[in-house]
Design a protein around this motif. Structure first.
Motif, PDB file in Angstrom:
ATOM      1  N   LEU A 137       0.826  -1.207   0.000  1.00 51.66           N
ATOM      2  CA  LEU A 137       0.000   0.000   0.000  1.00 51.66           C
ATOM      3  C   LEU A 137       0.860   1.256   0.000  1.00 51.66           C
ATOM      4  CD1 LEU A 137      -2.737  -1.137   2.553  1.00 51.66           C
ATOM      5  CD2 LEU A 137      -3.104  -0.649   0.129  1.00 51.66           C
ATOM      6  N   GLY A 138       1.926   1.254   0.799  1.00 50.41           N
ATOM      7  CA  GLY A 138       2.805   2.419   0.851  1.00 50.41           C
ATOM      8  C   GLY A 138       3.509   2.676  -0.466  1.00 50.41           C
ATOM      9  N   MET A 139       3.942   1.622  -1.139  1.00 53.60           N
ATOM     10  CA  MET A 139       4.612   1.793  -2.428  1.00 53.60           C
ATOM     11  C   MET A 139       3.634   2.264  -3.491  1.00 53.60           C
ATOM     12  SD  MET A 139       7.366  -1.307  -2.688  1.00 53.60           S
ATOM     13  CE  MET A 139       8.867  -1.247  -1.681  1.00 53.60           C
ATOM     14  N   GLY A 140       2.404   1.769  -3.448  1.00 53.92           N
ATOM     15  CA  GLY A 140       1.398   2.248  -4.387  1.00 53.92           C
ATOM     16  C   GLY A 140       1.111   3.728  -4.201  1.00 53.92           C
ATOM     17  N   LEU A 141       1.044   4.171  -2.939  1.00 51.70           N
ATOM     18  CA  LEU A 141       0.826   5.591  -2.659  1.00 51.70           C
ATOM     19  C   LEU A 141       1.994   6.426  -3.173  1.00 51.70           C
ATOM     20  CD1 LEU A 141      -0.837   7.823  -1.209  1.00 51.70           C
ATOM     21  CD2 LEU A 141       0.481   7.298   0.857  1.00 51.70           C
ATOM     22  N   ALA A 142       3.224   5.970  -2.926  1.00 49.82           N
ATOM     23  CA  ALA A 142       4.398   6.717  -3.384  1.00 49.82           C
ATOM     24  C   ALA A 142       4.444   6.797  -4.907  1.00 49.82           C
ATOM     25  CB  ALA A 142       5.667   6.054  -2.851  1.00 49.82           C
ATOM     26  N   LEU A 143       4.083   5.716  -5.582  1.00 54.09           N
ATOM     27  CA  LEU A 143       4.081   5.717  -7.044  1.00 54.09           C
ATOM     28  C   LEU A 143       3.049   6.701  -7.586  1.00 54.09           C
ATOM     29  CD1 LEU A 143       5.154   4.550  -9.661  1.00 54.09           C
ATOM     30  CD2 LEU A 143       3.570   2.638  -9.408  1.00 54.09           C
ATOM     31  N   LEU A 144       1.873   6.754  -6.965  1.00 54.91           N
ATOM     32  CA  LEU A 144       0.848   7.709  -7.391  1.00 54.91           C
ATOM     33  C   LEU A 144       1.328   9.136  -7.200  1.00 54.91           C
ATOM     34  CD1 LEU A 144      -2.055   8.391  -8.291  1.00 54.91           C
ATOM     35  CD2 LEU A 144      -2.716   8.257  -5.877  1.00 54.91           C
ATOM     36  N   ARG A 145       1.955   9.422  -6.041  1.00 52.59           N
ATOM     37  CA  ARG A 145       2.449  10.779  -5.788  1.00 52.59           C
ATOM     38  C   ARG A 145       3.524  11.173  -6.798  1.00 52.59           C
ATOM     39  NH1 ARG A 145      -1.705  11.019  -3.160  1.00 52.59           N
ATOM     40  NH2 ARG A 145      -1.809  11.231  -0.881  1.00 52.59           N
ATOM     41  N   GLN A 146       4.399  10.250  -7.154  1.00 51.06           N
ATOM     42  CA  GLN A 146       5.433  10.554  -8.148  1.00 51.06           C
ATOM     43  C   GLN A 146       4.812  10.841  -9.510  1.00 51.06           C
ATOM     44  OE1 GLN A 146       8.495   7.569  -8.329  1.00 51.06           O
ATOM     45  NE2 GLN A 146       9.160   7.878  -6.219  1.00 51.06           N
ATOM     46  N   ALA A 147       3.824  10.056  -9.892  1.00 51.98           N
ATOM     47  CA  ALA A 147       3.169  10.270 -11.183  1.00 51.98           C
ATOM     48  C   ALA A 147       2.457  11.610 -11.216  1.00 51.98           C
ATOM     49  CB  ALA A 147       2.188   9.138 -11.458  1.00 51.98           C
ATOM     50  N   GLU A 148       1.794  11.972 -10.122  1.00 50.75           N
ATOM     51  CA  GLU A 148       1.115  13.272 -10.055  1.00 50.75           C
ATOM     52  C   GLU A 148       2.110  14.413 -10.122  1.00 50.75           C
ATOM     53  OE1 GLU A 148      -2.817  11.973  -7.410  1.00 50.75           O
ATOM     54  OE2 GLU A 148      -1.026  12.771  -6.415  1.00 50.75           O
ATOM     55  N   ALA A 149       3.268  14.244  -9.468  1.00 49.23           N
ATOM     56  CA  ALA A 149       4.302  15.282  -9.525  1.00 49.23           C
ATOM     57  C   ALA A 149       4.849  15.427 -10.944  1.00 49.23           C
ATOM     58  CB  ALA A 149       5.429  14.940  -8.557  1.00 49.23           C
ATOM     59  N   ARG A 150       5.022  14.317 -11.666  1.00 47.70           N
ATOM     60  CA  ARG A 150       5.480  14.391 -13.056  1.00 47.70           C
ATOM     61  C   ARG A 150       4.465  15.115 -13.917  1.00 47.70           C
ATOM     62  NH1 ARG A 150       6.817   8.706 -12.736  1.00 47.70           N
ATOM     63  NH2 ARG A 150       4.999   8.308 -14.060  1.00 47.70           N
ATOM     64  N   ALA A 151       3.186  14.843 -13.672  1.00 45.83           N
ATOM     65  CA  ALA A 151       2.134  15.489 -14.470  1.00 45.83           C
ATOM     66  C   ALA A 151       2.132  16.994 -14.235  1.00 45.83           C
ATOM     67  CB  ALA A 151       0.775  14.893 -14.124  1.00 45.83           C
ATOM     68  N   ARG A 152       2.324  17.421 -12.967  1.00 44.66           N
ATOM     69  CA  ARG A 152       2.374  18.857 -12.672  1.00 44.66           C
ATOM     70  C   ARG A 152       3.572  19.507 -13.337  1.00 44.66           C
ATOM     71  NH1 ARG A 152       0.644  17.061  -7.498  1.00 44.66           N
ATOM     72  NH2 ARG A 152       2.797  17.101  -6.746  1.00 44.66           N
ATOM     73  N   THR A 153       4.708  18.817 -13.327  1.00 46.90           N
ATOM     74  CA  THR A 153       5.917  19.353 -13.957  1.00 46.90           C
ATOM     75  C   THR A 153       5.730  19.504 -15.453  1.00 46.90           C
ATOM     76  OG1 THR A 153       7.304  18.329 -12.257  1.00 46.90           O
ATOM     77  CG2 THR A 153       8.387  18.994 -14.297  1.00 46.90           C
ATOM     78  N   ASP A 154       5.121  18.493 -16.080  1.00 45.49           N
ATOM     79  CA  ASP A 154       4.871  18.562 -17.519  1.00 45.49           C
ATOM     80  C   ASP A 154       3.924  19.702 -17.854  1.00 45.49           C
ATOM     81  OD1 ASP A 154       6.515  16.394 -17.806  1.00 45.49           O
ATOM     82  OD2 ASP A 154       4.873  14.926 -17.931  1.00 45.49           O
ATOM     83  N   THR A 155       2.911  19.913 -17.010  1.00 44.56           N
ATOM     84  CA  THR A 155       1.960  21.002 -17.239  1.00 44.56           C
ATOM     85  C   THR A 155       2.652  22.351 -17.131  1.00 44.56           C
ATOM     86  OG1 THR A 155       0.157  19.643 -16.369  1.00 44.56           O
ATOM     87  CG2 THR A 155      -0.211  22.025 -16.481  1.00 44.56           C
ATOM     88  N   ASP A 156       3.510  22.490 -16.123  1.00 43.55           N
ATOM     89  CA  ASP A 156       4.247  23.753 -15.941  1.00 43.55           C
ATOM     90  C   ASP A 156       5.163  24.016 -17.126  1.00 43.55           C
ATOM     91  OD1 ASP A 156       2.996  24.071 -13.539  1.00 43.55           O
ATOM     92  OD2 ASP A 156       4.653  23.287 -12.333  1.00 43.55           O
ATOM     93  N   ASP A 157       5.795  22.945 -17.651  1.00 41.98           N
ATOM     94  CA  ASP A 157       6.684  23.117 -18.796  1.00 41.98           C
ATOM     95  C   ASP A 157       5.924  23.562 -20.036  1.00 41.98           C
ATOM     96  OD1 ASP A 157       8.799  22.381 -17.237  1.00 41.98           O
ATOM     97  OD2 ASP A 157       8.824  20.280 -17.888  1.00 41.98           O
ATOM     98  N   LEU A 158       4.690  23.058 -20.191  1.00 40.52           N
ATOM     99  CA  LEU A 158       3.885  23.445 -21.346  1.00 40.52           C
ATOM    100  C   LEU A 158       3.363  24.871 -21.221  1.00 40.52           C
ATOM    101  CD1 LEU A 158       1.841  20.171 -21.951  1.00 40.52           C
ATOM    102  CD2 LEU A 158       3.696  21.067 -23.358  1.00 40.52           C
TER     103      LEU A 158
END
Length: 464
Positions: free
Chosen positions: A435-456
């Motif tokens: 469960l903890g690893m799944g949560l961490a993976l989701l948070r990393q993916a959300e952070a990547r999405a925010r970074t990509d949005t900021d870059d665009l």
């Protein structure tokens, strides 16, 4: 050097813990910065593979039992809290965990004077939930590739252990004996390990490619057939359905692999049955499975008495809890016997104390006040895992990993309704780690999405 190695080999057979103490300084000098990940992986392998036997490994300090799992886990959790910036993003599950630990500690303070080490033993369950912090931090620190390698090692170890099932009597009789509460063989404990074998089965289906997925998956099915757990019979088809629903449009290839594994597994069983016709409770065949499942309908068969005992324990626990409002709210406390004095073993010297349903036990010990943060913790983590499976931010490899996490979590949560699985680290640590690893993976993916949005958006703002 040869004499030293021979001496350590002999010592490891006669006194395993003393051998570990001698090897510890050498290990610390060689591994250094890898100590954290080695200790974490060792905890998972020990608890998933050796299950209840590993849960009884530990020391006694002044008559107080100290499990080895807690001796390793608590320093790891302390290390994580010192570097708590890596826990940024853990969110709501962290608050639920803090609330549950606070109430459990209050119950321990109240109940320890009356029940002593039994109360302390029950307190280890919420204490082991600190593995959530360790798993979340480790995934952020070491990354996705490390998590895949570690779980591959865990699953391969449990599959190798499963292949030794025909010799479980010899393993139990001649292997190391440990016992914080009573003497328990380290090896030969296959009931709780059966859950880990089920998790490894889905790892083979979802994470490995043919022919490895077919061969190793078939070995898992053969081991499950010999361990003969009713809970696993029911859990595996339910988990398959859950994974198919969660996968959505993700192409996992699981149906084709499952069909191939079943065919190959049937062939393996045909070869194994003449060599090992006797499983844990009876012969390995379809009629034994049918007889076991029929006991759930009140018919006689292998394990029918254990099913009746579980029903009686659940009825008794529910009756005791609902007899007064304060017990409903506050619970019966830590150390309380919830199984009406049921005892097993020679001369009935081993007290069961647990109703073999972790959800009922949490409610009985902590009441509504403690049950609410417990539900909040696992509910929020499960919801994060489900969101990760349906997210478009994850890569295909990450999504299949999340689907396997969902399969593993589902197996543990389903079996927890039939066994005292989460009452021991062999159930709590693997479950909360996934469960903890799944949560961490989701948070990393959300952070990547925010970074990509900021870059665009950046160039557009500059141009404007």
């Amino acid at each position: 050097m040869l004499m030293l190695l021979a001496g350590l080999g002999a010592l490891s057979v006669l006194q395993p813990l003393a051998a570990l103490a001698c090897l510890a300084p050498l290990y610390l000098a060689l591994r250094r910065e890898h100590i954290f990940r080695d200790a974490f992986a060792g905890l998972l392998i020990g608890n998933v593979v050796f299950s209840y036997g590993f849960a009884n490994v530990g020391f006694r300090l002044g008559g107080m039992p100290v499990p080895l799992t807690e001796m390793i886990l608590l320093p790891l959790a302390g290390w994580v809290l010192l570097y708590r910036r890596s826990l940024t993003g853990i969110g709501l599950p962290g608050y639920f965990l803090a609330a549950l630990l606070a109430y459990a500690l209050l119950r321990l303070i109240i109940d320890f004077p009356r029940y002593g080490t039994l109360a302390l033993r029950d307190f280890t369950t919420p204490l082991e939930l600190l593995c959530l912090l360790v798993a979340f931090w480790a995934f952020n620190e070491y990354g996705f590739e490390w998590a895949k390698r570690m779980w591959l090692a865990v699953c391969l170890c449990v599959i190798g252990y499963a292949l030794l099932f025909p010799f479980y009597g010899l393993l139990a009789a001649h292997g190391p004996i440990f016992g914080l509460q009573q003497p328990v063989p380290l090896m030969g404990q296959y009931v709780e390990a059966g859950v880990g074998i089920g998790v490894a089965f889905f790892f083979c289906l979802l994470r490995l490619k043919a022919p490895a997925s077919l061969v190793l998956g078939a070995f898992c099915l053969a081991a499950i057939a010999m361990i003969q757990m009713r809970g696993l019979y029911l859990a595996i088809p339910v988990v398959i359905l859950v994974v198919l629903i969660a996968s959505g449009r993700v192409r996992t290839g699981m149906p084709a692999r499952l069909a191939g594994t079943l065919l190959f597994g049937g062939l393996v069983l045909m070869l194994v049955i003449p060599q090992a016709p006797q499983g844990r409770v009876g012969q390995v065949n379809v009629s034994t499975v049918g007889a076991q499942l029929s006991t759930l309908l009140g018919r006689s068969g292998p394990g029918d008495s254990s099913f009746e005992y579980r029903v009686n324990w659940l009825n008794k626990t529910w009756t005791d809890q609902t007899q007064s409002l304060d017990r409903m709210l506050l619970g019966s406390g830590l150390g309380t016997d919830l199984a009406s004095g049921f005892a097993v073993g020679e001369n009935d010297q081993l007290l069961v104390r647990k109703p073999h349903n972790d959800y009922i036990e949490v409610f009985a010990r902590y009441g509504v006040i403690g049950m609410l943060p417990w539900i909040g913790l696992f509910g929020s983590l499960g919801w994060a895992l489900w969101r990760a499976a349906r997210s478009s931010y994850l890569t295909a490899d990450e999504r299949t990993f999340v689907l396997w996490l969902i399969a593993g979590v589902s197996i543990y949560m389903l079996i927890a309704a039939t066994q005292p699985l989460l009452a021991f680290p062999c159930g709590t640590l693997p479950l909360i780690t996934m469960l903890g690893m799944g949560l961490a993976l989701l948070r990393q993916a959300e952070a990547r999405a925010r970074t990509d949005t900021d870059d665009l958006e950046g160039p557009a703002v500059t141009a404007a």
